[in-house]
Design a protein around this motif. Sequence first.
Motif, PDB file in Angstrom:
ATOM      1  N   SER A  75     -68.981   0.656 -37.703  1.00 43.24           N
ATOM      2  CA  SER A  75     -67.581   0.857 -37.318  1.00 43.24           C
ATOM      3  C   SER A  75     -66.671   1.030 -38.530  1.00 43.24           C
ATOM      4  O   SER A  75     -65.610   1.641 -38.427  1.00 43.24           O
ATOM      5  CB  SER A  75     -67.089  -0.309 -36.453  1.00 43.24           C
ATOM      6  N   ARG A  76     -67.101   0.512 -39.693  1.00 43.84           N
ATOM      7  CA  ARG A  76     -66.306   0.632 -40.921  1.00 43.84           C
ATOM      8  C   ARG A  76     -66.686   1.866 -41.738  1.00 43.84           C
ATOM      9  O   ARG A  76     -66.156   2.087 -42.822  1.00 43.84           O
ATOM     10  CB  ARG A  76     -66.481  -0.626 -41.768  1.00 43.84           C
ATOM     11  N   GLY A  77     -67.642   2.632 -41.229  1.00 41.08           N
ATOM     12  CA  GLY A  77     -68.050   3.840 -41.934  1.00 41.08           C
ATOM     13  C   GLY A  77     -68.843   3.572 -43.199  1.00 41.08           C
ATOM     14  O   GLY A  77     -68.888   4.413 -44.097  1.00 41.08           O
ATOM     15  N   SER A  78     -69.499   2.428 -43.266  1.00 46.67           N
ATOM     16  CA  SER A  78     -70.280   2.069 -44.451  1.00 46.67           C
ATOM     17  C   SER A  78     -71.450   3.025 -44.634  1.00 46.67           C
ATOM     18  O   SER A  78     -72.055   3.482 -43.669  1.00 46.67           O
ATOM     19  CB  SER A  78     -70.812   0.642 -44.308  1.00 46.67           C
ATOM     20  N   GLU A  79     -71.767   3.317 -45.887  1.00 45.30           N
ATOM     21  CA  GLU A  79     -72.893   4.196 -46.206  1.00 45.30           C
ATOM     22  C   GLU A  79     -74.182   3.419 -46.477  1.00 45.30           C
ATOM     23  O   GLU A  79     -75.221   4.025 -46.739  1.00 45.30           O
ATOM     24  CB  GLU A  79     -72.547   5.059 -47.415  1.00 45.30           C
ATOM     25  N   VAL A  80     -74.130   2.089 -46.439  1.00 47.91           N
ATOM     26  CA  VAL A  80     -75.324   1.301 -46.704  1.00 47.91           C
ATOM     27  C   VAL A  80     -76.373   1.581 -45.625  1.00 47.91           C
ATOM     28  O   VAL A  80     -76.042   1.781 -44.461  1.00 47.91           O
ATOM     29  CB  VAL A  80     -75.005  -0.217 -46.788  1.00 47.91           C
ATOM     30  N   ARG A  81     -77.611   1.648 -46.038  1.00 45.20           N
ATOM     31  CA  ARG A  81     -78.725   1.868 -45.112  1.00 45.20           C
ATOM     32  C   ARG A  81     -79.327   0.503 -44.790  1.00 45.20           C
ATOM     33  O   ARG A  81     -79.591  -0.290 -45.692  1.00 45.20           O
ATOM     34  CB  ARG A  81     -79.780   2.769 -45.744  1.00 45.20           C
ATOM     35  N   THR A  82     -79.528   0.222 -43.512  1.00 42.94           N
ATOM     36  CA  THR A  82     -79.982  -1.093 -43.083  1.00 42.94           C
ATOM     37  C   THR A  82     -81.426  -1.064 -42.604  1.00 42.94           C
ATOM     38  O   THR A  82     -81.801  -0.218 -41.803  1.00 42.94           O
ATOM     39  CB  THR A  82     -79.088  -1.629 -41.952  1.00 42.94           C
ATOM     40  N   ILE A  83     -82.199  -2.011 -43.112  1.00 41.73           N
ATOM     41  CA  ILE A  83     -83.576  -2.230 -42.689  1.00 41.73           C
ATOM     42  C   ILE A  83     -83.628  -3.581 -41.989  1.00 41.73           C
ATOM     43  O   ILE A  83     -83.183  -4.586 -42.545  1.00 41.73           O
ATOM     44  CB  ILE A  83     -84.551  -2.282 -43.897  1.00 41.73           C
ATOM     45  N   VAL A  84     -84.162  -3.615 -40.786  1.00 36.34           N
ATOM     46  CA  VAL A  84     -84.353  -4.870 -40.067  1.00 36.34           C
ATOM     47  C   VAL A  84     -85.730  -5.410 -40.431  1.00 36.34           C
ATOM     48  O   VAL A  84     -86.726  -4.691 -40.359  1.00 36.34           O
ATOM     49  CB  VAL A  84     -84.238  -4.657 -38.542  1.00 36.34           C
ATOM     50  N   LEU A  85     -85.780  -6.675 -40.820  1.00 32.55           N
ATOM     51  CA  LEU A  85     -87.032  -7.382 -41.100  1.00 32.55           C
ATOM     52  C   LEU A  85     -87.042  -8.594 -40.177  1.00 32.55           C
ATOM     53  O   LEU A  85     -86.259  -9.532 -40.359  1.00 32.55           O
ATOM     54  CB  LEU A  85     -87.098  -7.811 -42.572  1.00 32.55           C
ATOM     55  N   THR A  86     -87.899  -8.560 -39.167  1.00 36.18           N
ATOM     56  CA  THR A  86     -87.825  -9.542 -38.092  1.00 36.18           C
ATOM     57  C   THR A  86     -89.198  -9.864 -37.502  1.00 36.18           C
ATOM     58  O   THR A  86     -90.164  -9.151 -37.742  1.00 36.18           O
ATOM     59  CB  THR A  86     -86.890  -9.022 -36.980  1.00 36.18           C
ATOM     60  N   MET A  87     -89.234 -10.932 -36.698  1.00 39.50           N
ATOM     61  CA  MET A  87     -90.433 -11.271 -35.936  1.00 39.50           C
ATOM     62  C   MET A  87     -90.389 -10.626 -34.554  1.00 39.50           C
ATOM     63  O   MET A  87     -91.376 -10.617 -33.844  1.00 39.50           O
ATOM     64  CB  MET A  87     -90.539 -12.794 -35.770  1.00 39.50           C
ATOM     65  N   CYS A  88     -89.234 -10.095 -34.145  1.00 38.58           N
ATOM     66  CA  CYS A  88     -89.007  -9.581 -32.793  1.00 38.58           C
ATOM     67  C   CYS A  88     -89.379  -8.106 -32.696  1.00 38.58           C
ATOM     68  O   CYS A  88     -88.633  -7.249 -33.173  1.00 38.58           O
ATOM     69  CB  CYS A  88     -87.546  -9.759 -32.408  1.00 38.58           C
ATOM     70  N   GLY A  89     -90.499  -7.813 -32.057  1.00 37.86           N
ATOM     71  CA  GLY A  89     -90.940  -6.434 -31.919  1.00 37.86           C
ATOM     72  C   GLY A  89     -90.742  -5.859 -30.533  1.00 37.86           C
ATOM     73  O   GLY A  89     -91.206  -4.757 -30.245  1.00 37.86           O
ATOM     74  N   ASP A  90     -90.047  -6.593 -29.664  1.00 32.23           N
ATOM     75  CA  ASP A  90     -89.840  -6.133 -28.299  1.00 32.23           C
ATOM     76  C   ASP A  90     -88.919  -4.916 -28.252  1.00 32.23           C
ATOM     77  O   ASP A  90     -87.961  -4.812 -29.034  1.00 32.23           O
ATOM     78  CB  ASP A  90     -89.239  -7.246 -27.441  1.00 32.23           C
ATOM     79  N   GLY A  91     -89.195  -4.030 -27.311  1.00 32.95           N
ATOM     80  CA  GLY A  91     -88.449  -2.790 -27.160  1.00 32.95           C
ATOM     81  C   GLY A  91     -86.940  -2.930 -27.143  1.00 32.95           C
ATOM     82  O   GLY A  91     -86.240  -2.170 -27.822  1.00 32.95           O
ATOM     83  N   PRO A  92     -86.380  -3.887 -26.382  1.00 36.02           N
ATOM     84  CA  PRO A  92     -84.917  -4.011 -26.348  1.00 36.02           C
ATOM     85  C   PRO A  92     -84.313  -4.328 -27.724  1.00 36.02           C
ATOM     86  O   PRO A  92     -83.226  -3.846 -28.049  1.00 36.02           O
ATOM     87  CB  PRO A  92     -84.674  -5.160 -25.372  1.00 36.02           C
ATOM     88  N   TYR A  93     -85.000  -5.115 -28.539  1.00 34.67           N
ATOM     89  CA  TYR A  93     -84.513  -5.420 -29.887  1.00 34.67           C
ATOM     90  C   TYR A  93     -84.526  -4.169 -30.756  1.00 34.67           C
ATOM     91  O   TYR A  93     -83.576  -3.891 -31.486  1.00 34.67           O
ATOM     92  CB  TYR A  93     -85.359  -6.511 -30.556  1.00 34.67           C
ATOM     93  N   VAL A  94     -85.620  -3.430 -30.672  1.00 36.46           N
ATOM     94  CA  VAL A  94     -85.745  -2.201 -31.460  1.00 36.46           C
ATOM     95  C   VAL A  94     -84.664  -1.205 -31.035  1.00 36.46           C
ATOM     96  O   VAL A  94     -83.980  -0.617 -31.881  1.00 36.46           O
ATOM     97  CB  VAL A  94     -87.150  -1.576 -31.314  1.00 36.46           C
ATOM     98  N   ALA A  95     -84.488  -1.042 -29.734  1.00 38.74           N
ATOM     99  CA  ALA A  95     -83.486  -0.105 -29.218  1.00 38.74           C
ATOM    100  C   ALA A  95     -82.078  -0.516 -29.668  1.00 38.74           C
ATOM    101  O   ALA A  95     -81.280   0.337 -30.085  1.00 38.74           O
ATOM    102  CB  ALA A  95     -83.558  -0.037 -27.695  1.00 38.74           C
ATOM    103  N   SER A  96     -81.772  -1.813 -29.604  1.00 39.37           N
ATOM    104  CA  SER A  96     -80.456  -2.286 -30.032  1.00 39.37           C
ATOM    105  C   SER A  96     -80.237  -2.040 -31.517  1.00 39.37           C
ATOM    106  O   SER A  96     -79.142  -1.659 -31.936  1.00 39.37           O
ATOM    107  CB  SER A  96     -80.299  -3.783 -29.738  1.00 39.37           C
ATOM    108  N   ALA A  97     -81.279  -2.258 -32.306  1.00 37.55           N
ATOM    109  CA  ALA A  97     -81.168  -2.039 -33.753  1.00 37.55           C
ATOM    110  C   ALA A  97     -80.930  -0.565 -34.059  1.00 37.55           C
ATOM    111  O   ALA A  97     -80.088  -0.219 -34.886  1.00 37.55           O
ATOM    112  CB  ALA A  97     -82.423  -2.538 -34.466  1.00 37.55           C
TER     113      ALA A  97
END
Length: 142
Positions: A75-97
């Motif tokens: 929403s702030r127009g940031s150019e940073v690229r985000t990598i999620v590192l998590t234990m949650c591999g369920d589809g809804p988490y991936v889709a939300s990310a």
Amino acid sequence: MTLGKTSIILADDHAIVRRGVRALLEYEPDFHIVAEATDGVEALSLIERLKPDVVVTDLCMPAMSGIELMRALKSRGSEVRTIVLTMCGDGPYVASALEAGAFGYILKEAGVEHLVSAIREARAGRRYFSPPISDGTPFTSG
């Protein structure tokens, strides 16, 4: 965004995870860990101040989750690229990310080579997902 080394912020509420990830990533000559955050609020402040190339974030953190962090950055127009590192591999988490703007999604059970690849691919503007979410093949966002 900087030239040369990839500047990285690590965001995870577990100190041992941050230290372990830092130790693994510091072996890469093209990476530079510029800061660590214990939650999304701290990460957002550090990102705005330090302007890293990549942030590696957990999903479940106090004060502001990784998803909320990515939404705030988007929403702030940031150019940073985000990598999620998590234990949650369920589809809804991936889709939300993905919806929130993640460039990569790495399961904590994956090998370090997947996180390294995800950071390099994100820096280049491409997405990367560790197995079993994908076969590990990077693909161009779009």
